[in-house]
Design a protein around this motif. Structure first.
Motif, mmCIF file in Angstrom:
data_model
loop_
_atom_site.group_PDB
_atom_site.id
_atom_site.type_symbol
_atom_site.label_atom_id
_atom_site.label_comp_id
_atom_site.label_asym_id
_atom_site.label_seq_id
_atom_site.Cartn_x
_atom_site.Cartn_y
_atom_site.Cartn_z
ATOM 1 N N ARG A 61 4.549 -7.699 -2.372
ATOM 2 C CA ARG A 61 4.995 -6.935 -3.540
ATOM 3 C C ARG A 61 5.519 -5.565 -3.138
ATOM 4 N NH1 ARG A 61 -0.049 -8.085 -7.712
ATOM 5 N NH2 ARG A 61 0.469 -10.256 -8.202
ATOM 6 N N GLU A 62 4.843 -4.955 -2.177
ATOM 7 C CA GLU A 62 5.251 -3.625 -1.731
ATOM 8 C C GLU A 62 6.645 -3.662 -1.115
ATOM 9 O OE1 GLU A 62 3.538 -0.008 1.062
ATOM 10 O OE2 GLU A 62 3.192 -2.075 1.669
ATOM 11 N N LYS B 196 3.149 8.090 -7.176
ATOM 12 C CA LYS B 196 2.891 7.318 -8.392
ATOM 13 C C LYS B 196 3.193 8.137 -9.635
ATOM 14 C CE LYS B 196 -0.580 4.263 -10.439
ATOM 15 N NZ LYS B 196 -1.961 3.721 -10.337
ATOM 16 N N LYS C 154 12.660 7.273 -12.077
ATOM 17 C CA LYS C 154 13.281 6.063 -12.626
ATOM 18 C C LYS C 154 13.987 6.356 -13.944
ATOM 19 C CE LYS C 154 10.836 2.076 -10.731
ATOM 20 N NZ LYS C 154 9.976 0.908 -11.051
ATOM 21 N N ASN D 119 14.640 1.278 -5.803
ATOM 22 C CA ASN D 119 13.342 1.905 -5.536
ATOM 23 C C ASN D 119 13.321 2.628 -4.202
ATOM 24 O OD1 ASN D 119 11.895 1.298 -7.877
ATOM 25 N ND2 ASN D 119 11.372 -0.745 -7.149
ATOM 26 N N THR E 47 8.969 -5.798 -1.696
ATOM 27 C CA THR E 47 9.934 -6.032 -2.773
ATOM 28 C C THR E 47 10.213 -4.743 -3.526
ATOM 29 O OG1 THR E 47 9.157 -8.317 -3.045
ATOM 30 C CG2 THR E 47 10.395 -7.355 -4.876
ATOM 31 N N MET E 48 9.149 -3.992 -3.831
ATOM 32 C CA MET E 48 9.299 -2.730 -4.543
ATOM 33 C C MET E 48 10.107 -1.720 -3.724
ATOM 34 S SD MET E 48 6.418 -0.005 -5.813
ATOM 35 C CE MET E 48 6.380 0.766 -4.200
#
Length: 245
Positions: free
Chosen positions: A147-148, A62, A69, A77, A150-151
């Motif tokens: 969501r994970e 994190k 990025k 990602n 997708t990330m």
């Protein structure tokens, strides 16, 4: 005390096995609890529950993800996570220990807060709260999982010939509601000749090849970062047999 320990077990288990618990439930998931009366105090109790602390690696990731990025704005990602995983592996043990100690401290505080909240509840409240927690945790887990993925850049599943046709023609349909448009396009699909359908069948086959190549590459990246839990089921036994060899 036995009830409190049981409740703690439920909280822990839902964090890792909630998906398997409801894998075959489908729309029936709500039925065991839909009739239950949930007092208002549950909302405030649940909102006061602390979140599970981040593991040492997640904490490190994190921190590093925004940096990577900024340095690689066009990178996916999944590619950034791979680089972060490599950096984590090369990190000296003394530096890893900082993150591990932070996780241990947070975990201890998390357990103490959970125990403090549970000690204030009666046995009947604990049973009812368990039901409410299960509902909320499973729903939240499904959302977070989506969501994970997708990330992490998981490739989209291949589309069928019919879906490709619908997607193409639905945008062209102008009149009527979405339901009427779909009905019209569906009739158009039924009226296509075999040769016309073959065009979309070939597009679907091409999309399968695209998906196979992308998912294979993606799963290799997930293995490298230690996320074997995200592999397709048929891939997991192969991974185990490779380790034995």
């Amino acid at each position: 005390m036995a009830l409190l320990r049981g409740m703690w077990g439920v909280l822990s288990a839902l964090g890792t096995s909630g998906a398997s618990l409801c894998a075959d439930c489908g729309s029936r998931l709500r039925s065991p609890f839909s009739f239950a009366y949930i007092p208002r105090w549950f909302s405030s109790t649940l909102s006061s529950y602390p979140k599970k602390p981040m593991t040492s690696y997640v904490r490190f990731s994190k921190e590093q993800l925004p940096i990577f990025k900024a340095q690689n704005p066009d990178a996916k990602n999944s590619e950034l996570i791979k680089k972060i995983a490599e950096l984590w592996r090369e990190l000296p043990e003394s530096e890893k220990k900082v993150y591990e100690d932070a996780y241990k401290a947070d975990w201890q505080a998390y357990k103490e807060e959970i125990n403090r909240i549970q000690e204030q509840l009666t046995p009947s409240q604990m049973v009812s709260l368990e039901k409410e927690i299960m509902q909320k945790r499973l729903k939240k887990k499904a959302i977070i999982k989506k969501r994970e993925l997708t990330m992490l850049g998981k490739p989209k599943r291949p589309r069928s010939a019919y879906n490709i046709f619908i997607s193409e023609r639905f945008q062209e349909a102008k009149d009527g509601t979405s339901q009427l448009k779909l009905k019209t396009v569906n009739e158009s699909w039924k009226n296509l000749s075999s040769s016309q359908k073959q065009v979309y069948i070939q597009l679907a086959e091409d999309d399968k090849i695209r998906y196979y190549n992308e998912i294979k590459s993606w799963e290799e990246q997930m293995v490298e970062v230690g996320r074997n839990d995200l592999l397709r089921r048929k891939m997991k036994p192969q991974a185990k047999s490779t380790e034995k060899c």
